[in-house]
Write a protein that holds these residues in place. Sequence first.
Motif, PDB file in Angstrom:
ATOM      1  N   MET A  64       4.932   7.814  -8.339  1.00  0.00           N
ATOM      2  CA  MET A  64       4.176   6.794  -7.602  1.00  0.00           C
ATOM      3  C   MET A  64       3.019   7.484  -6.888  1.00  0.00           C
ATOM      4  SD  MET A  64       5.651   3.883  -8.143  1.00  0.00           S
ATOM      5  CE  MET A  64       5.272   2.738  -6.813  1.00  0.00           C
ATOM      6  N   THR A  65       2.020   6.709  -6.566  1.00  0.00           N
ATOM      7  CA  THR A  65       0.903   7.254  -5.794  1.00  0.00           C
ATOM      8  C   THR A  65       0.408   6.164  -4.848  1.00  0.00           C
ATOM      9  OG1 THR A  65      -1.187   8.455  -5.955  1.00  0.00           O
ATOM     10  CG2 THR A  65      -0.886   6.591  -7.458  1.00  0.00           C
ATOM     11  N   ILE A  66      -0.169   6.585  -3.758  1.00  0.00           N
ATOM     12  CA  ILE A  66      -0.665   5.632  -2.759  1.00  0.00           C
ATOM     13  C   ILE A  66      -2.088   6.032  -2.366  1.00  0.00           C
ATOM     14  CG2 ILE A  66      -0.359   4.726  -0.418  1.00  0.00           C
ATOM     15  CD1 ILE A  66       2.646   5.062  -0.736  1.00  0.00           C
ATOM     16  N   PHE A  67      -2.940   5.022  -2.292  1.00  0.00           N
ATOM     17  CA  PHE A  67      -4.320   5.225  -1.847  1.00  0.00           C
ATOM     18  C   PHE A  67      -4.494   4.529  -0.494  1.00  0.00           C
ATOM     19  CE2 PHE A  67      -4.424   5.612  -6.392  1.00  0.00           C
ATOM     20  CZ  PHE A  67      -5.402   6.565  -6.677  1.00  0.00           C
ATOM     21  N   ILE A  68      -5.167   5.214   0.418  1.00  0.00           N
ATOM     22  CA  ILE A  68      -5.583   4.598   1.681  1.00  0.00           C
ATOM     23  C   ILE A  68      -7.103   4.605   1.696  1.00  0.00           C
ATOM     24  CG2 ILE A  68      -5.532   4.713   4.199  1.00  0.00           C
ATOM     25  CD1 ILE A  68      -2.909   6.304   3.931  1.00  0.00           C
ATOM     26  N   ASP A  69      -7.671   3.426   1.702  1.00  0.00           N
ATOM     27  CA  ASP A  69      -9.136   3.294   1.640  1.00  0.00           C
ATOM     28  C   ASP A  69      -9.712   4.112   0.485  1.00  0.00           C
ATOM     29  OD1 ASP A  69      -9.174   1.498   3.716  1.00  0.00           O
ATOM     30  OD2 ASP A  69      -9.451   3.044   5.248  1.00  0.00           O
ATOM     31  N   ASN A  70      -9.072   3.949  -0.633  1.00  0.00           N
ATOM     32  CA  ASN A  70      -9.532   4.535  -1.917  1.00  0.00           C
ATOM     33  C   ASN A  70      -9.302   6.031  -2.045  1.00  0.00           C
ATOM     34  OD1 ASN A  70     -10.496   1.996  -2.817  1.00  0.00           O
ATOM     35  ND2 ASN A  70     -12.337   2.297  -1.568  1.00  0.00           N
ATOM     36  N   GLU A  71      -8.633   6.646  -1.099  1.00  0.00           N
ATOM     37  CA  GLU A  71      -8.355   8.080  -1.187  1.00  0.00           C
ATOM     38  C   GLU A  71      -6.855   8.285  -1.383  1.00  0.00           C
ATOM     39  OE1 GLU A  71     -10.432  10.622  -1.246  1.00  0.00           O
ATOM     40  OE2 GLU A  71     -12.179   9.311  -1.051  1.00  0.00           O
ATOM     41  N   PRO A  72      -6.478   9.114  -2.351  1.00  0.00           N
ATOM     42  CA  PRO A  72      -5.036   9.371  -2.527  1.00  0.00           C
ATOM     43  C   PRO A  72      -4.478  10.092  -1.304  1.00  0.00           C
ATOM     44  CG  PRO A  72      -6.360  10.822  -3.935  1.00  0.00           C
ATOM     45  CD  PRO A  72      -7.306   9.844  -3.324  1.00  0.00           C
ATOM     46  N   ASP A  74      -0.013  10.433   6.526  1.00  0.00           N
ATOM     47  CA  ASP A  74      -1.425  10.059   6.467  1.00  0.00           C
ATOM     48  C   ASP A  74      -1.671   8.842   7.373  1.00  0.00           C
ATOM     49  OD1 ASP A  74      -0.685  11.514   3.984  1.00  0.00           O
ATOM     50  OD2 ASP A  74      -2.798  11.248   3.507  1.00  0.00           O
ATOM     51  N   ALA A  75      -2.829   8.848   8.026  1.00  0.00           N
ATOM     52  CA  ALA A  75      -3.140   7.780   8.988  1.00  0.00           C
ATOM     53  C   ALA A  75      -3.492   6.481   8.270  1.00  0.00           C
ATOM     54  CB  ALA A  75      -4.294   8.219   9.876  1.00  0.00           C
ATOM     55  N   THR A  76      -3.036   5.388   8.837  1.00  0.00           N
ATOM     56  CA  THR A  76      -3.426   4.058   8.353  1.00  0.00           C
ATOM     57  C   THR A  76      -4.071   3.313   9.523  1.00  0.00           C
ATOM     58  OG1 THR A  76      -1.167   3.297   8.806  1.00  0.00           O
ATOM     59  CG2 THR A  76      -1.686   3.877   6.533  1.00  0.00           C
ATOM     60  N   SER A 125      -7.586  -0.678   7.573  1.00  0.00           N
ATOM     61  CA  SER A 125      -7.509   0.072   6.315  1.00  0.00           C
ATOM     62  C   SER A 125      -6.802  -0.747   5.237  1.00  0.00           C
ATOM     63  CB  SER A 125      -6.806   1.416   6.525  1.00  0.00           C
ATOM     64  OG  SER A 125      -5.509   1.221   7.037  1.00  0.00           O
ATOM     65  N   GLU A 126      -7.010  -0.296   4.015  1.00  0.00           N
ATOM     66  CA  GLU A 126      -6.366  -0.928   2.867  1.00  0.00           C
ATOM     67  C   GLU A 126      -5.477   0.107   2.184  1.00  0.00           C
ATOM     68  OE1 GLU A 126      -9.335  -4.384   1.253  1.00  0.00           O
ATOM     69  OE2 GLU A 126      -9.582  -2.370   0.445  1.00  0.00           O
ATOM     70  N   VAL A 127      -4.240  -0.282   1.938  1.00  0.00           N
ATOM     71  CA  VAL A 127      -3.260   0.616   1.324  1.00  0.00           C
ATOM     72  C   VAL A 127      -2.901   0.039  -0.044  1.00  0.00           C
ATOM     73  CG1 VAL A 127      -0.936   1.580   1.502  1.00  0.00           C
ATOM     74  CG2 VAL A 127      -2.355   1.325   3.571  1.00  0.00           C
ATOM     75  N   TYR A 128      -3.045   0.858  -1.068  1.00  0.00           N
ATOM     76  CA  TYR A 128      -2.654   0.433  -2.414  1.00  0.00           C
ATOM     77  C   TYR A 128      -1.495   1.308  -2.885  1.00  0.00           C
ATOM     78  CZ  TYR A 128      -6.492  -2.793  -3.125  1.00  0.00           C
ATOM     79  OH  TYR A 128      -7.352  -3.882  -3.024  1.00  0.00           O
ATOM     80  N   VAL A 129      -0.363   0.695  -3.179  1.00  0.00           N
ATOM     81  CA  VAL A 129       0.797   1.408  -3.721  1.00  0.00           C
ATOM     82  C   VAL A 129       0.759   1.217  -5.233  1.00  0.00           C
ATOM     83  CG1 VAL A 129       3.306   1.579  -3.712  1.00  0.00           C
ATOM     84  CG2 VAL A 129       2.082   0.965  -1.600  1.00  0.00           C
ATOM     85  N   MET A 130       0.574   2.334  -5.939  1.00  0.00           N
ATOM     86  CA  MET A 130       0.327   2.268  -7.386  1.00  0.00           C
ATOM     87  C   MET A 130       1.305   3.152  -8.144  1.00  0.00           C
ATOM     88  SD  MET A 130      -2.586   0.526  -7.058  1.00  0.00           S
ATOM     89  CE  MET A 130      -3.472   0.634  -8.620  1.00  0.00           C
ATOM     90  N   GLN A 131       1.310   2.977  -9.449  1.00  0.00           N
ATOM     91  CA  GLN A 131       2.007   3.931 -10.310  1.00  0.00           C
ATOM     92  C   GLN A 131       1.049   5.055 -10.656  1.00  0.00           C
ATOM     93  OE1 GLN A 131       2.875   0.618 -13.105  1.00  0.00           O
ATOM     94  NE2 GLN A 131       4.714   1.810 -13.535  1.00  0.00           N
ATOM     95  N   ALA A 132       1.578   6.284 -10.639  1.00  0.00           N
ATOM     96  CA  ALA A 132       0.798   7.374 -11.212  1.00  0.00           C
ATOM     97  C   ALA A 132       0.819   7.200 -12.732  1.00  0.00           C
ATOM     98  CB  ALA A 132       1.407   8.713 -10.834  1.00  0.00           C
ATOM     99  N   LEU A 133      -0.171   7.719 -13.393  1.00  0.00           N
ATOM    100  CA  LEU A 133      -0.186   7.582 -14.846  1.00  0.00           C
ATOM    101  C   LEU A 133       0.844   8.510 -15.496  1.00  0.00           C
ATOM    102  CD1 LEU A 133      -3.932   7.082 -15.708  1.00  0.00           C
ATOM    103  CD2 LEU A 133      -2.073   5.420 -15.733  1.00  0.00           C
ATOM    104  N   SER A 134       1.304   9.503 -14.744  1.00  0.00           N
ATOM    105  CA  SER A 134       2.435  10.298 -15.233  1.00  0.00           C
ATOM    106  C   SER A 134       3.681   9.414 -15.217  1.00  0.00           C
ATOM    107  CB  SER A 134       2.633  11.516 -14.337  1.00  0.00           C
ATOM    108  OG  SER A 134       2.845  11.110 -13.005  1.00  0.00           O
ATOM    109  N   GLY A 135       4.710   9.847 -15.890  1.00  0.00           N
ATOM    110  CA  GLY A 135       5.953   9.099 -15.823  1.00  0.00           C
ATOM    111  C   GLY A 135       6.159   8.171 -17.003  1.00  0.00           C
ATOM    112  N   GLY A 136       5.227   8.156 -17.953  1.00  0.00           N
ATOM    113  CA  GLY A 136       5.439   7.370 -19.160  1.00  0.00           C
ATOM    114  C   GLY A 136       5.073   5.925 -18.981  1.00  0.00           C
TER     115      GLY A 136
END
Lengths: 372, 92
Positions: free
Chosen positions: B58-66, B75-77, B81-92
């Motif tokens: 998994m990966t998370i971006f805060i204001d477009n920065e990982p 990491d500060a929020t 701010s905008e937080v995006y909880v995403m899948q990393a492209l690793s992991g299949g």
Amino acid sequence: MSDRILAATRKGLFIVTRQSSGDWKVDSAHFVGDHVPMAVHDPRDGALYAGVHHEHFGDKMHRSRDGGATWDEVGTPTYPEKPADRPDDLCPMRQIPIPWTTKLIWELTVGGGDQPGRLWCGTIPGGLFKSDDAGDSWELVRSLWDDPARAKWMGGGFDFPGLHSVFVDPRNSKRVVTAVSCGGVWISEDDGASWKCEGTGIRADYAPPETAYDPQTQDVHRLAACRANPAVMWAQHHNGIFRTADGGANWTENESDDPPSRFGFAVAAHPHDDQTAWFVPAIKDEHRVPVAGRFVVTRTRDGGKSFDTLTDGLPGEHAYDLVFRHGLDVDTTGERLTTGSTTGSLWVSENAGDQWRCVTSHLPPIYTVRFA
Amino acid sequence: MIRVCFTQNLQRHVACPEVEVDGQTNATLRDTLNTVFNDYPKLRSYVVDDQGELRTHMTIFIDNEPILDRVGLTDATPDGSEVYVMQALSGG
């Protein structure tokens, strides 16, 4: 006699049923697209359980009380918070920390008839969990996890150790036998409160000669016991096939030249006949394909002294099917067998392995088959 | 307010709508996620592992920065701010 098979695969869980014609067919698909490493049927109440592994989102447990028509996510075996002052457990082979987090649900076994709701769950990286509420909640078995001998456990195939076999003694539900790859055979006489590593005679030729017989580092691939005589257990080990007749203390290595190979992952023990067991051999170590591309099942009926090579109905050439450790099962009669392979082939025998029928060769890679 | 969004791929498994969390002084990512997890408790184990660390793939971006701290989630929020909880492209 079982008429239903659970086939847990890389891309879903499939329920296979026997038709009135006698043919077997894939009846329904569940969790399609998701990795389902493990599934089990609880004969005490009819529930089905499936461990689902999401590469991104972690492992989850699901339960169905209506034969698979609907599934609910229940509790997931979760490791407790690692104490800040506790040093990392390091894999002795590679000196990397063993994580305190479920990496894979690798075994599900139901408890005894006198333990309603009891389930056992084995995981990678080696933790054993138990539930007393049909999977709603799970507790790490600390007595095993905290045993100092666990420091010797190491990964075998996977990066971390894995607890893949749990056998509950039908005569005494408090007697529980587990096996770990790589960590040997562990036995509890008190429902998991305490454990003893057994296994005199089991041999590891991947270890220096002086430590080859250390029971705590053995790579048992799969353990199976005779339900009618649980003193007899079989281990398909990295080095070969071992049998105990005294409940696990002492083991004898099969030195027969009968099977195409002594290497394999799976073993199924006859439920009533303690002389009979089945195996699926392969070329050992880095090859892991059937010998000469000929897919066979082997059977001993004399306690491991000799083996029949069963071929009728199985592919005789250019078959590169590998059966993983949970990919072979026998039903409660000892007559019906099923095996499923990494290339998505599923076979059934209704006469103890003498003849086989291919149900399908189009499933995703199969990890677990279980009569249900 | 802090806006928290989750990958669409999570919606198939667990409820995780886009939410807004009250901004707090010195709030960390863990504080912000815990606020969301309190309202959606099943979501927690899909994002963080048994030890509360961000799952490997998994990966998370805060204001477009990982994010930088995948273990402590420190990491500060900041408010807004905008937080995006995403899948990393690793992991299949």
